[in-house]
Motif scaffolding. Structure first.
Motif, PDB file in Angstrom:
ATOM      1  N   LEU A 203       0.837  -1.192   0.000  1.00  0.00           N
ATOM      2  CA  LEU A 203       0.000   0.000   0.000  1.00  0.00           C
ATOM      3  C   LEU A 203       0.875   1.246   0.000  1.00  0.00           C
ATOM      4  CD1 LEU A 203      -2.794  -0.883   2.614  1.00  0.00           C
ATOM      5  CD2 LEU A 203      -3.004  -0.845   0.125  1.00  0.00           C
ATOM      6  N   LYS A 204       0.440   2.248  -0.761  1.00  0.00           N
ATOM      7  CA  LYS A 204       1.192   3.495  -0.805  1.00  0.00           C
ATOM      8  C   LYS A 204       1.002   4.285   0.486  1.00  0.00           C
ATOM      9  CE  LYS A 204       1.234   4.075  -5.831  1.00  0.00           C
ATOM     10  NZ  LYS A 204       0.918   4.972  -6.967  1.00  0.00           N
ATOM     11  N   ALA A 205       1.932   5.205   0.729  1.00  0.00           N
ATOM     12  CA  ALA A 205       1.871   6.029   1.935  1.00  0.00           C
ATOM     13  C   ALA A 205       0.616   6.898   1.910  1.00  0.00           C
ATOM     14  CB  ALA A 205       3.121   6.901   2.040  1.00  0.00           C
ATOM     15  N   GLY A 206       0.106   7.196   3.094  1.00  0.00           N
ATOM     16  CA  GLY A 206      -1.082   8.028   3.216  1.00  0.00           C
ATOM     17  C   GLY A 206      -2.113   7.358   4.097  1.00  0.00           C
ATOM     18  N   GLN A 207      -3.311   7.933   4.123  1.00  0.00           N
ATOM     19  CA  GLN A 207      -4.390   7.412   4.951  1.00  0.00           C
ATOM     20  C   GLN A 207      -5.394   6.668   4.084  1.00  0.00           C
ATOM     21  OE1 GLN A 207      -5.999   9.841   8.111  1.00  0.00           O
ATOM     22  NE2 GLN A 207      -4.262  11.239   8.033  1.00  0.00           N
ATOM     23  N   TRP A 208      -5.754   5.481   4.526  1.00  0.00           N
ATOM     24  CA  TRP A 208      -6.685   4.601   3.816  1.00  0.00           C
ATOM     25  C   TRP A 208      -7.939   4.397   4.652  1.00  0.00           C
ATOM     26  CZ3 TRP A 208      -5.470   2.527  -1.038  1.00  0.00           C
ATOM     27  CH2 TRP A 208      -4.152   2.720  -1.462  1.00  0.00           C
TER      28      TRP A 208
ATOM     29  N   LEU B 198       6.134   2.369   9.201  1.00  0.00           N
ATOM     30  CA  LEU B 198       5.158   2.252  10.277  1.00  0.00           C
ATOM     31  C   LEU B 198       3.747   2.274   9.694  1.00  0.00           C
ATOM     32  CD1 LEU B 198       4.495   2.172  13.325  1.00  0.00           C
ATOM     33  CD2 LEU B 198       4.541   4.681  13.294  1.00  0.00           C
ATOM     34  N   VAL B 199       2.892   1.355  10.175  1.00  0.00           N
ATOM     35  CA  VAL B 199       1.494   1.288   9.756  1.00  0.00           C
ATOM     36  C   VAL B 199       0.632   1.331  11.013  1.00  0.00           C
ATOM     37  CG1 VAL B 199      -0.246  -0.010   8.495  1.00  0.00           C
ATOM     38  CG2 VAL B 199       2.145  -0.109   7.765  1.00  0.00           C
ATOM     39  N   VAL B 200      -0.351   2.258  11.032  1.00  0.00           N
ATOM     40  CA  VAL B 200      -1.121   2.524  12.248  1.00  0.00           C
ATOM     41  C   VAL B 200      -2.612   2.479  11.944  1.00  0.00           C
ATOM     42  CG1 VAL B 200      -1.561   4.185  14.089  1.00  0.00           C
ATOM     43  CG2 VAL B 200       0.728   4.018  13.095  1.00  0.00           C
ATOM     44  N   PRO B 201      -3.402   1.676  12.672  1.00  0.00           N
ATOM     45  CA  PRO B 201      -4.864   1.806  12.571  1.00  0.00           C
ATOM     46  C   PRO B 201      -5.309   3.073  13.287  1.00  0.00           C
ATOM     47  CG  PRO B 201      -4.297   0.142  14.197  1.00  0.00           C
ATOM     48  CD  PRO B 201      -3.006   0.595  13.580  1.00  0.00           C
ATOM     49  N   CYS B 202      -6.180   3.846  12.659  1.00  0.00           N
ATOM     50  CA  CYS B 202      -6.607   5.109  13.252  1.00  0.00           C
ATOM     51  C   CYS B 202      -8.114   5.256  13.066  1.00  0.00           C
ATOM     52  CB  CYS B 202      -5.858   6.297  12.647  1.00  0.00           C
ATOM     53  SG  CYS B 202      -5.902   6.368  10.846  1.00  0.00           S
TER      54      CYS B 202
ATOM     55  N   LEU C 103     -13.051   3.457  10.940  1.00  0.00           N
ATOM     56  CA  LEU C 103     -11.710   2.898  10.896  1.00  0.00           C
ATOM     57  C   LEU C 103     -10.941   3.372   9.674  1.00  0.00           C
ATOM     58  CD1 LEU C 103      -9.517   0.872  11.856  1.00  0.00           C
ATOM     59  CD2 LEU C 103     -10.740  -0.887  10.558  1.00  0.00           C
ATOM     60  N   GLY C 104      -9.676   3.650   9.862  1.00  0.00           N
ATOM     61  CA  GLY C 104      -8.766   3.959   8.769  1.00  0.00           C
ATOM     62  C   GLY C 104      -7.424   3.307   9.027  1.00  0.00           C
ATOM     63  N   LEU C 105      -6.528   3.449   8.084  1.00  0.00           N
ATOM     64  CA  LEU C 105      -5.195   2.861   8.189  1.00  0.00           C
ATOM     65  C   LEU C 105      -4.204   3.897   7.671  1.00  0.00           C
ATOM     66  CD1 LEU C 105      -4.096   0.063   9.071  1.00  0.00           C
ATOM     67  CD2 LEU C 105      -3.962  -0.506   6.645  1.00  0.00           C
ATOM     68  N   ALA C 106      -3.276   4.312   8.535  1.00  0.00           N
ATOM     69  CA  ALA C 106      -2.267   5.291   8.145  1.00  0.00           C
ATOM     70  C   ALA C 106      -0.969   4.557   7.844  1.00  0.00           C
ATOM     71  CB  ALA C 106      -2.054   6.311   9.256  1.00  0.00           C
ATOM     72  N   VAL C 107      -0.488   4.715   6.622  1.00  0.00           N
ATOM     73  CA  VAL C 107       0.746   4.075   6.190  1.00  0.00           C
ATOM     74  C   VAL C 107       1.851   5.125   6.146  1.00  0.00           C
ATOM     75  CG1 VAL C 107       1.891   2.784   4.346  1.00  0.00           C
ATOM     76  CG2 VAL C 107      -0.523   2.357   4.849  1.00  0.00           C
ATOM     77  N   GLU C 108       2.878   4.908   6.893  1.00  0.00           N
ATOM     78  CA  GLU C 108       4.068   5.751   6.915  1.00  0.00           C
ATOM     79  C   GLU C 108       3.757   7.185   7.358  1.00  0.00           C
ATOM     80  OE1 GLU C 108       8.061   6.233   4.111  1.00  0.00           O
ATOM     81  OE2 GLU C 108       6.217   5.404   3.265  1.00  0.00           O
TER      82      GLU C 108
ATOM     83  N   ARG D 265       4.393  10.808   8.859  1.00  0.00           N
ATOM     84  CA  ARG D 265       5.579  11.601   8.562  1.00  0.00           C
ATOM     85  C   ARG D 265       6.488  11.822   9.768  1.00  0.00           C
ATOM     86  NH1 ARG D 265       2.098  16.154   5.564  1.00  0.00           N
ATOM     87  NH2 ARG D 265       0.732  15.475   7.247  1.00  0.00           N
ATOM     88  N   SER D 266       5.951  11.647  10.974  1.00  0.00           N
ATOM     89  CA  SER D 266       6.778  11.895  12.155  1.00  0.00           C
ATOM     90  C   SER D 266       6.230  11.112  13.334  1.00  0.00           C
ATOM     91  CB  SER D 266       6.810  13.395  12.497  1.00  0.00           C
ATOM     92  OG  SER D 266       5.519  13.836  12.884  1.00  0.00           O
ATOM     93  N   PHE D 267       7.038  11.041  14.398  1.00  0.00           N
ATOM     94  CA  PHE D 267       6.609  10.397  15.633  1.00  0.00           C
ATOM     95  C   PHE D 267       5.382  11.107  16.199  1.00  0.00           C
ATOM     96  CE2 PHE D 267       7.338   9.949  20.358  1.00  0.00           C
ATOM     97  CZ  PHE D 267       6.933   8.620  20.430  1.00  0.00           C
ATOM     98  N   SER D 268       5.389  12.441  16.167  1.00  0.00           N
ATOM     99  CA  SER D 268       4.256  13.207  16.692  1.00  0.00           C
ATOM    100  C   SER D 268       2.988  12.940  15.892  1.00  0.00           C
ATOM    101  CB  SER D 268       4.580  14.703  16.669  1.00  0.00           C
ATOM    102  OG  SER D 268       5.704  14.990  17.456  1.00  0.00           O
ATOM    103  N   GLU D 269       3.120  12.843  14.570  1.00  0.00           N
ATOM    104  CA  GLU D 269       1.935  12.608  13.746  1.00  0.00           C
ATOM    105  C   GLU D 269       1.330  11.235  14.025  1.00  0.00           C
ATOM    106  OE1 GLU D 269       1.177  11.738   9.139  1.00  0.00           O
ATOM    107  OE2 GLU D 269       1.798  13.814   9.514  1.00  0.00           O
ATOM    108  N   SER D 270       2.166  10.231  14.277  1.00  0.00           N
ATOM    109  CA  SER D 270       1.628   8.906  14.583  1.00  0.00           C
ATOM    110  C   SER D 270       0.788   8.949  15.855  1.00  0.00           C
ATOM    111  CB  SER D 270       2.762   7.890  14.726  1.00  0.00           C
ATOM    112  OG  SER D 270       3.520   8.103  15.910  1.00  0.00           O
ATOM    113  N   ILE D 271       1.171   9.773  16.819  1.00  0.00           N
ATOM    114  CA  ILE D 271       0.375   9.921  18.038  1.00  0.00           C
ATOM    115  C   ILE D 271      -0.891  10.715  17.757  1.00  0.00           C
ATOM    116  CG2 ILE D 271       0.377  10.824  20.399  1.00  0.00           C
ATOM    117  CD1 ILE D 271       3.395  10.389  20.450  1.00  0.00           C
ATOM    118  N   ALA D 272      -0.773  11.766  16.940  1.00  0.00           N
ATOM    119  CA  ALA D 272      -1.944  12.582  16.610  1.00  0.00           C
ATOM    120  C   ALA D 272      -3.016  11.756  15.902  1.00  0.00           C
ATOM    121  CB  ALA D 272      -1.523  13.761  15.742  1.00  0.00           C
ATOM    122  N   LEU D 273      -2.608  10.800  15.062  1.00  0.00           N
ATOM    123  CA  LEU D 273      -3.578   9.990  14.324  1.00  0.00           C
ATOM    124  C   LEU D 273      -4.470   9.184  15.255  1.00  0.00           C
ATOM    125  CD1 LEU D 273      -1.274   8.739  11.440  1.00  0.00           C
ATOM    126  CD2 LEU D 273      -3.279  10.188  11.173  1.00  0.00           C
TER     127      LEU D 273
END
Length: 665
Positions: free
Chosen positions: A439-444, A482-486, A493-498, A500-508
Motif C-alpha cells: 500500500l502506498k503512503a497516506g491514509q486509507w 510504520l502502519v497505524v490503525p486510526c 476505521l482507517g489505516l495510516a501508512v508511513e 511523517r513523524s513520531f508526533s503525527e503517529s500519536i496525533a492519528l
C-alpha cells in the motif's frame, strides 16, 4: 513512426475545473511525438477556447477544434474521432485526469493483447467503487468481468476498428445513447482487454442532467435491438436485458424525482409500462432484487397508485458494519466484522419466516395482497448474500479489495421474523494489498459493501465498543514503514501508512485519549502506536483556550513503551487544574485545543477539552470552535459570574436590542 494515441477531450465552460485535466494530458510519460491531444470546444464562453489556442500554439501535439454550442458532448466526440490520426483513440471529459504513465501503459497492453478495446483502470473521485478491476484480463468477458459497469467512454479504442464498424455516438444523444456506443464496441470487438494493475484515469464528478423519459425509452429500444442483433445466446441476452431493466427502467421509479412530480408522472409511467410489456417479460424478474420485482409487478398490472406508495415508503437502505476485533497477525491487520443491512427507517431489515422460506415484508402502506409469496420469497437470494471489503485512499480515491472470509447467519427476531447478518474476517496485508504490491503512503479508509437478499448498501467500518486498538507495526516491504490503525471523529476505521513523524503517529490515534483527574491535576493519557528504541524526541503537551484572550498551558509528556507487536505504548502528561482564578500555568474553565510540541515542530491533536462547572470532558477538536466568543462580550471573571445568574443572558439580549432600536432614525 506515426501517432500512437489520440486523446479526445470535450470542453464546455469548465472554468478552472479543466486545469487538472489539461495538465494530465500534456505531462504524459509517452513521448510528445507519439501522441496527440484534441480538445473539442463546444461553444464555450468563459475564455477556455482562447487558453487552449494558446496551448496549441506552443505544443505541436495539441489541436483545438471549435464547434458551435450543441449542449451535448456526442457531436464533439464524433468530430474528434474523425480528425484523429492515432492508431488508438482515448476519450475523456474535462473533469477527468490521467495518471502520468497511463497512455504508455494502455498502449503497450493493447498492442500486447491485440485488443480492439482496452479498459484502463478507472477511479472515481466520488461515489461507489468501480468493481470491474479485480484483475487484468487479456480477453475479458462482458458478463463475467462486469464490463456492463464500465459503460462510460473512458476507453482506448483501435481507430481502424471504429472505422471498420462505423461506430459513433448518436447526436444529440443522452446517457443511454452513450452506453450504446460502449455496448456496440464490446459486442463487435474481437478482443476486449482490461488493465487493472495500474490506475489510468480519475473520473471527475459528472453533471447530472434531467433527461426526457421519451428520449430515454427511444434510446433504450435502439440499444436492446443492438443486443438482439449481436447476442444469440438466450441466457446471456436475458442477463444483459436484466442490467438495463434494473438500472434504467425500474430504479428511477423509486426516486424522489419520480414520485414528487405529479404532472409528468402519468406520462412517464405509460411510456415505461409499454416498454416493459414489449421488451421485458416476467422471466427477467429472476435477475431483480425483490423490491424491484414488486415495482415490475405494479407496472405490468398498471397500478401507478401502488408504485407511488412504494416509492414514498421506501427509504434508502443503509448498512451497519461493526468491528468485533482488530488485531495484528505479523504484518496483516485482521478485522472481525459483523454486518447488517438497515431499512429506510434505520432499523435492521427483518424477513418473515414461512417454514424454511424467508419472505420480504413490503412497507405497510403497500397492498401486499397484490404481491404473491413467490415474488416475496428471498430465500435463495439470502443464501447468496455476501460482503466486499475494500480500502480507499483518502486523497487519490484509489481502491483495493481485500480477501474476506464470512458466513451468513439468521438471527431470530420475534416468533416469525428473522434478521440476516454476515459475520466475517477481512485481512489487510499492507505489504501486498495493492495487487500484490505494498500500500502506498497516506491514509486509507476501510469500507464494506453488503449484498443482503433484498437490498445492497455500503458503509465505512465503525469502531468497536471499549478501548481502541491503536497498536502500530513496522512493515518490512518495500522498506521499514510504520502502519497505524486510526479512527475518524465519527468512529470510522482507517489505516495510516508511513506517518511523517513520531508526533503525527500519536496525533492519528489521539481520539483514543483517556483523562483522569486526581489531587488538583489532570492526567492526560494518549496511546502511542510505536515507540522507537530511542524513546522518540522530547514531547510537550500544549493546551490553548479559545477565549478572546488566548492562554496557553503546557506540560512535559512522558512516553512509556509498550510490548512491540502486542501492546501500544502510552504518553502521559500531568496538567494542573484550578477552577477559580486559575494561574497562567493552570487549566481553567473554557474550551481548550490540544497539540504536541517538539523542539522542531508542533502538531495539532484530534481532541479538545471542555472545562465547565468543575467537570472536564473530552470533545473532538472539530467540536471545539476556536473562533467562538462569549455571547456577553469579553470573557472576564465578572462575565463568568454573570452567566451563572438566572436570566442574565436574556437581560443582556433585551438591552442590546433596545439600544440598537433607539439608534434608528
Amino acid at each position: 513512426m506515426g501517432v500512437k494515441v489520440s486523446v479526445i477531450v470535450n470542453v464546455h465552460n469548465p472554468g478552472s475545473r479543466a486545469d487538472a485535466c489539461i495538465r494530465s494530458v500534456l505531462e504524459q510519460s509517452m513521448p510528445a511525438d507519439d501522441y496527440e491531444v484534441i480538445f473539442v470546444d463546444d461553444g464555450s464562453m468563459d475564455g477556455i477556447a482562447e487558453r487552449l489556442d494558446t496551448v496549441a500554439a506552443v505544443r505541436r501535439n495539441v489541436r483545438v477544434l471549435h464547434l458551435p454550442h450543441t449542449g451535448s458532448p456526442m457531436r464533439g466526440r464524433n468530430v474528434g474521432m474523425a480528425a484523429a490520426k492515432g492508431d488508438y483513440i482515448y476519450l475523456m471529459d474535462q473533469g477527468d485526469r490521467l495518471e502520468r504513465g497511463a497512455l504508455l501503459s494502455m498502449y503497450d497492453r493493447a498492442v500486447e493483447t491485440d485488443a480492439d478495446v482496452l479498459v484502463g483502470r478507472l477511479v472515481r473521485d466520488v461515489g461507489p467503487p468501480v468493481t470491474a478491476f479485480v484483475r487484468s484480463r487479456g480477453r475479458a468477458d462482458i458478463l463475467r468481468d462486469r464490463l456492463l459497469s464500465l459503460l462510460t467512454p473512458h476507453k482506448l479504442y483501435r481507430r481502424a476498428f471504429l472505422e471498420e464498424h462505423e461506430l459513433g455516438f448518436a447526436v444529440p444523444g443522452g446517457q443511454v445513447a452513450e452506453q450504446a456506443f460502449a455496448v456496440r464496441a464490446y459486442l463487435q470487438a474481437k478482443v476486449v482487454a482490461v488493465l487493472a494493475d495500474q490506475i489510468c484515469c480519475h473520473i471527475g464528478e459528472r453533471e447530472e442532467v434531467v433527461e426526457d423519459p421519451r428520449t430515454t425509452v427511444a434510446e433504450l429500444r435502439i440499444l436492446l435491438a443492438d443486443i438482439d442483433a449481436y447476442v444469440s445466446d438466450v441466457r446471456q441476452r436475458d442477463r444483459m436485458y436484466g442490467h438495463w431493466f434494473r438500472t434504467t427502467v425500474l430504479k428511477p421509479l423509486l426516486s424522489s424525482r419520480f414520485f414528487a412530480s405529479s404532472v409528468d408522472r402519468g406520462m412517464h409511467f405509460r411510456l415505461i409500462r409499454q416498454l416493459v410489456l414489449d421488451s421485458f417479460p416476467e422471466r427477467l424478474d429472476r435477475y431483480l432484487p425483490v423490491q424491484l420485482r414488486a415495482v415490475a409487478t405494479f407496472i405490468r398490472t398498471g397500478r401507478l397508485d401502488q408504485l407511488v406508495v412504494l416509492a414514498n415508503s421506501s427509504g434508502r437502505a443503509g448498512l451497519r458494519a461493526d468491528l468485533s476485533e482488530v488485531r495484528w497477525d505479523a504484518q496483516v491487520l485482521v478485522l472481525g466484522l459483523s454486518v447488517e443491512v438497515l431499512g429506510g427507517d434505520g432499523w435492521p431489515t427483518r424477513f418473515r419466516t414461512d417454514g424454511e422460506r424467508l419472505l420480504w415484508q413490503p412497507p405497510r402502506s403497500v397492498d401486499a395482497r397484490l404481491l404473491p409469496d413467490s415474488l416475496l420469497d428471498v430465500t435463495a437470494a439470502i443464501e447468496r448474500a455476501r460482503i466486499e471489503v475494500y480500502v480507499r485512499h483518502s486523497e487519490t480515491s484509489v481502491i483495493h479489495y481485500l480477501p474476506v472470509a464470512y458466513r451468513v447467519e439468521r438471527v431470530q427476531d420475534g416468533r416469525r421474523h428473522v434478521r440476516v447478518r454476515i459475520v466475517g474476517e477481512a485481512r489487510v496485508d499492507v505489504t501486498a494489498a495493492a495487487h500484490g504490491e505494498p500500500l502506498k503512503a497516506g491514509q486509507w479508509e476501510v469500507h464494506v459493501r453488503m449484498f443482503g437478499g433484498a437490498h445492497q448498501a455500503r458503509s465505512r467500518v465503525r469502531r468497536p465498543d471499549g478501548p481502541l486498538n491503536c497498536l502500530g507495526v513496522l512493515a518490512q516491504r518495500p522498506r521499514m514503514r510504520l502502519v497505524v490503525p486510526c479512527w475518524s471523529d465519527a468512529g470510522e476505521l482507517g489505516l495510516a501508512v508511513e506517518p511523517r513523524s513520531f508526533s503525527e503517529s500519536i496525533a492519528l490515534v489521539s481520539p483514543g485519549v483517556i483523562i483522569r483527574r486526581q489531587e488538583g491535576h489532570l492526567y492526560v493519557v494518549l496511546p502511542v502506536p510505536y515507540v522507537p528504541p530511542s524513546g522518540g524526541p522530547a514531547l510537550e503537551l500544549v493546551l490553548r483556550n479559545t477565549a478572546r484572550r488566548p492562554r496557553e498551558v503546557s506540560a512535559p509528556a512522558l512516553v512509556e513503551p509498550g510490548v512491540p507487536g502486542k501492546i501500544a505504548g502510552q504518553l502521559v502528561a500531568k496538567v494542573p487544574v484550578k477552577r477559580m482564578m486559575p494561574g497562567k500555568d493552570s487549566l481553567g474553565p473554557g474550551a481548550w485545543l490540544s497539540s504536541l510540541r517538539t523542539a522542531d515542530d508542533e502538531i495539532g491533536l484530534r481532541f479538545g477539552l471542555e472545562v465547565r462547572r468543575g467537570r472536564i470532558e473530552v470533545r473532538p477538536s472539530a467540536a471545539v470552535d476556536p473562533e467562538r466568543r462569549s455571547a456577553m462580550g469579553t470573557d472576564t471573571l465578572l462575565h463568568r459570574i454573570g452567566r451563572r445568574l438566572p436570566g442574565a443572558r436574556h437581560i443582556v439580549r433585551l438591552a442590546r436590542a433596545g439600544r440598537h432600536r433607539y439608534l434608528r432614525d
